[in-house]
Scaffold this motif. Sequence first.
Motif, PDB file in Angstrom:
ATOM      1  N   ARG A 116      38.234 -40.465  40.716  1.00 12.54           N
ATOM      2  CA  ARG A 116      38.607 -41.194  39.423  1.00 12.54           C
ATOM      3  C   ARG A 116      37.478 -40.986  38.180  1.00 12.54           C
ATOM      4  NH1 ARG A 116      40.491 -47.419  38.974  1.00 12.54           N
ATOM      5  NH2 ARG A 116      40.693 -47.443  36.763  1.00 12.54           N
ATOM      6  N   LEU A 117      36.507 -41.179  38.559  1.00 11.69           N
ATOM      7  CA  LEU A 117      35.155 -41.352  37.593  1.00 11.69           C
ATOM      8  C   LEU A 117      35.012 -39.840  37.358  1.00 11.69           C
ATOM      9  CD1 LEU A 117      32.754 -43.715  39.386  1.00 11.69           C
ATOM     10  CD2 LEU A 117      34.061 -44.150  37.218  1.00 11.69           C
ATOM     11  N   ILE A 118      35.112 -38.833  37.903  1.00 19.32           N
ATOM     12  CA  ILE A 118      34.983 -37.423  37.487  1.00 19.32           C
ATOM     13  C   ILE A 118      35.879 -37.076  36.779  1.00 19.32           C
ATOM     14  CG2 ILE A 118      34.665 -35.066  38.242  1.00 19.32           C
ATOM     15  CD1 ILE A 118      33.049 -36.013  40.756  1.00 19.32           C
ATOM     16  N   LYS A 119      37.378 -37.357  36.977  1.00 17.02           N
ATOM     17  CA  LYS A 119      38.406 -36.684  36.190  1.00 17.02           C
ATOM     18  C   LYS A 119      38.593 -37.463  34.756  1.00 17.02           C
ATOM     19  CE  LYS A 119      41.042 -34.768  39.759  1.00 17.02           C
ATOM     20  NZ  LYS A 119      42.432 -34.878  40.664  1.00 17.02           N
ATOM     21  N   ARG A 140      26.429 -43.227  34.527  1.00 13.67           N
ATOM     22  CA  ARG A 140      27.058 -42.199  33.677  1.00 13.67           C
ATOM     23  C   ARG A 140      26.315 -40.833  33.777  1.00 13.67           C
ATOM     24  NH1 ARG A 140      27.435 -46.975  29.960  1.00 13.67           N
ATOM     25  NH2 ARG A 140      29.817 -47.184  29.525  1.00 13.67           N
ATOM     26  N   THR A 141      25.083 -40.775  34.120  1.00 12.21           N
ATOM     27  CA  THR A 141      24.392 -39.593  34.256  1.00 12.21           C
ATOM     28  C   THR A 141      25.003 -38.681  35.615  1.00 12.21           C
ATOM     29  OG1 THR A 141      22.544 -40.648  33.297  1.00 12.21           O
ATOM     30  CG2 THR A 141      22.318 -38.533  34.418  1.00 12.21           C
ATOM     31  N   LEU A 142      25.153 -39.605  36.484  1.00  8.45           N
ATOM     32  CA  LEU A 142      25.627 -38.898  37.888  1.00  8.45           C
ATOM     33  C   LEU A 142      26.975 -38.404  37.634  1.00  8.45           C
ATOM     34  CD1 LEU A 142      24.430 -41.435  40.452  1.00  8.45           C
ATOM     35  CD2 LEU A 142      23.720 -39.193  40.284  1.00  8.45           C
ATOM     36  N   ILE A 143      28.064 -39.228  36.665  1.00  7.96           N
ATOM     37  CA  ILE A 143      29.217 -38.909  36.778  1.00  7.96           C
ATOM     38  C   ILE A 143      29.516 -37.403  35.687  1.00  7.96           C
ATOM     39  CG2 ILE A 143      31.678 -39.429  35.274  1.00  7.96           C
ATOM     40  CD1 ILE A 143      30.633 -42.298  36.187  1.00  7.96           C
ATOM     41  N   ARG A 144      28.517 -37.481  34.651  1.00  5.57           N
ATOM     42  CA  ARG A 144      28.317 -36.416  33.819  1.00  5.57           C
ATOM     43  C   ARG A 144      27.847 -35.190  34.557  1.00  5.57           C
ATOM     44  NH1 ARG A 144      25.772 -38.608  29.893  1.00  5.57           N
ATOM     45  NH2 ARG A 144      23.531 -38.081  30.889  1.00  5.57           N
ATOM     46  N   ASN A 145      26.946 -35.179  35.587  1.00  2.00           N
ATOM     47  CA  ASN A 145      26.270 -34.147  36.037  1.00  2.00           C
ATOM     48  C   ASN A 145      27.327 -33.752  37.195  1.00  2.00           C
ATOM     49  OD1 ASN A 145      23.962 -34.141  34.664  1.00  2.00           O
ATOM     50  ND2 ASN A 145      23.000 -35.303  36.237  1.00  2.00           N
ATOM     51  N   ALA A 146      28.118 -34.511  37.754  1.00  4.20           N
ATOM     52  CA  ALA A 146      28.960 -34.285  38.748  1.00  4.20           C
ATOM     53  C   ALA A 146      30.093 -33.387  38.285  1.00  4.20           C
ATOM     54  CB  ALA A 146      29.395 -35.405  39.636  1.00  4.20           C
ATOM     55  N   ALA A 147      30.541 -34.143  37.108  1.00 12.07           N
ATOM     56  CA  ALA A 147      31.830 -33.282  36.397  1.00 12.07           C
ATOM     57  C   ALA A 147      31.320 -31.957  35.880  1.00 12.07           C
ATOM     58  CB  ALA A 147      32.195 -34.085  35.190  1.00 12.07           C
ATOM     59  N   LYS A 148      30.257 -31.600  35.637  1.00 11.99           N
ATOM     60  CA  LYS A 148      29.681 -30.156  35.234  1.00 11.99           C
ATOM     61  C   LYS A 148      29.937 -29.430  36.579  1.00 11.99           C
ATOM     62  CE  LYS A 148      26.203 -31.334  31.573  1.00 11.99           C
ATOM     63  NZ  LYS A 148      25.045 -31.357  31.121  1.00 11.99           N
ATOM     64  N   GLU A 149      29.237 -30.043  37.459  1.00 14.25           N
ATOM     65  CA  GLU A 149      29.482 -29.087  38.938  1.00 14.25           C
ATOM     66  C   GLU A 149      30.807 -28.911  39.241  1.00 14.25           C
ATOM     67  OE1 GLU A 149      27.640 -31.351  41.815  1.00 14.25           O
ATOM     68  OE2 GLU A 149      25.639 -30.861  41.281  1.00 14.25           O
ATOM     69  N   MET A 150      31.764 -29.631  38.928  1.00 17.22           N
ATOM     70  CA  MET A 150      33.196 -29.480  39.372  1.00 17.22           C
ATOM     71  C   MET A 150      34.162 -29.046  38.269  1.00 17.22           C
ATOM     72  SD  MET A 150      33.304 -30.507  42.235  1.00 17.22           S
ATOM     73  CE  MET A 150      34.920 -30.658  42.917  1.00 17.22           C
ATOM     74  N   SER A 151      33.573 -28.630  37.383  1.00 12.93           N
ATOM     75  CA  SER A 151      34.267 -28.256  35.897  1.00 12.93           C
ATOM     76  C   SER A 151      33.926 -26.582  35.938  1.00 12.93           C
ATOM     77  CB  SER A 151      33.700 -28.572  34.712  1.00 12.93           C
ATOM     78  OG  SER A 151      32.482 -28.168  34.303  1.00 12.93           O
ATOM     79  N   THR A 154      35.333 -22.182  39.959  1.00 13.30           N
ATOM     80  CA  THR A 154      35.410 -22.579  41.567  1.00 13.30           C
ATOM     81  C   THR A 154      34.629 -23.881  41.762  1.00 13.30           C
ATOM     82  OG1 THR A 154      33.566 -21.366  42.348  1.00 13.30           O
ATOM     83  CG2 THR A 154      35.709 -20.284  42.450  1.00 13.30           C
ATOM     84  N   PRO A 155      35.511 -25.060  41.537  1.00 18.90           N
ATOM     85  CA  PRO A 155      34.825 -26.151  41.739  1.00 18.90           C
ATOM     86  C   PRO A 155      33.784 -26.313  43.085  1.00 18.90           C
ATOM     87  CG  PRO A 155      36.987 -26.604  41.368  1.00 18.90           C
ATOM     88  CD  PRO A 155      36.871 -24.985  41.544  1.00 18.90           C
ATOM     89  N   LYS A 156      32.584 -26.567  42.953  1.00 25.11           N
ATOM     90  CA  LYS A 156      31.801 -26.530  44.131  1.00 25.11           C
ATOM     91  C   LYS A 156      31.055 -27.764  44.204  1.00 25.11           C
ATOM     92  CE  LYS A 156      28.492 -23.613  46.394  1.00 25.11           C
ATOM     93  NZ  LYS A 156      27.442 -22.473  46.613  1.00 25.11           N
ATOM     94  N   TYR A 161      27.464 -34.486  43.000  1.00 23.15           N
ATOM     95  CA  TYR A 161      28.576 -34.878  43.551  1.00 23.15           C
ATOM     96  C   TYR A 161      28.233 -35.819  44.864  1.00 23.15           C
ATOM     97  CZ  TYR A 161      33.471 -34.289  44.999  1.00 23.15           C
ATOM     98  OH  TYR A 161      35.011 -34.487  45.241  1.00 23.15           O
ATOM     99  N   LYS A 162      27.438 -35.437  45.505  1.00 22.76           N
ATOM    100  CA  LYS A 162      27.045 -36.311  46.794  1.00 22.76           C
ATOM    101  C   LYS A 162      26.303 -37.696  46.310  1.00 22.76           C
ATOM    102  CE  LYS A 162      26.934 -32.054  49.452  1.00 22.76           C
ATOM    103  NZ  LYS A 162      26.156 -31.027  50.234  1.00 22.76           N
ATOM    104  N   ASN A 163      25.476 -37.362  45.296  1.00 21.92           N
ATOM    105  CA  ASN A 163      24.623 -38.468  44.660  1.00 21.92           C
ATOM    106  C   ASN A 163      25.516 -39.534  44.215  1.00 21.92           C
ATOM    107  OD1 ASN A 163      22.259 -37.284  45.872  1.00 21.92           O
ATOM    108  ND2 ASN A 163      21.977 -36.267  43.627  1.00 21.92           N
ATOM    109  N   LEU A 164      26.829 -39.163  43.597  1.00 24.11           N
ATOM    110  CA  LEU A 164      27.623 -40.201  42.803  1.00 24.11           C
ATOM    111  C   LEU A 164      28.065 -40.846  43.978  1.00 24.11           C
ATOM    112  CD1 LEU A 164      29.154 -41.152  40.418  1.00 24.11           C
ATOM    113  CD2 LEU A 164      30.619 -39.073  40.663  1.00 24.11           C
ATOM    114  N   PHE A 165      28.660 -40.158  45.177  1.00 21.91           N
ATOM    115  CA  PHE A 165      29.481 -40.781  46.405  1.00 21.91           C
ATOM    116  C   PHE A 165      28.362 -41.906  46.717  1.00 21.91           C
ATOM    117  CE2 PHE A 165      30.709 -41.207  50.742  1.00 21.91           C
ATOM    118  CZ  PHE A 165      32.045 -41.755  50.462  1.00 21.91           C
TER     119      PHE A 165
END
Length: 181
Positions: A116-119, A140-151, A154-156, A161-165
């Motif tokens: 939810r936070l990434i989307k 916010r930093t974790l969300i932004r960086n994880a969203a960049k990884e998943m955008s 090929t979302p990888k 992503y793991k640090n956000l979790f």
Amino acid sequence: MAKKKKDPFAEEIEYEIVSKSEMKRDMIELQELGERIIALPIKKSMELPLSEMMKAAVRETDRVGKNEAMRRHMQYIGRLIRSEDIPAIREALDLLDPSSESYGRVTGQQEQWRTRLIKDPDSIAAFIEQFPTVNRQHMRTLIRNAAKEMSGETPKPGSNYKNLFKAIKEQYNEKDDSLLP
């Protein structure tokens, strides 16, 4: 001969008859619960809702020898655990056991928060409302960086992503710690 009148104020006491075998099964079940507590690392077992006497007995387990001494110590723990809050201990143990339903439920909620936070980065307000002690800037930093990884094409999922979790999981743990007495 005169009939005895029944006293209307006398209470009829009903006793529940428990067989010796059933009592023994209950004691063995409590002893097995104690074994589950002892199998945990000391740090985790000290986080359980146990009395100080029970915590001391758990710490003492490392000092106890093998075989007969350990059997007697397990019986001692089984006796101590009778005075503990058994449902609370079982719930806490279930949250630590990956094969339990409650562990899966909590982990699922944490994964839903991450997704939810990434989307929708605006959903951080709801997250902050539920977990007011969170470090907003770090999240916010974790969300932004994880969203960049998943955008990407090929979302990888990567380290962010793991640090956000991990950060979400820490918030859940802090919330649980604040609920304990």
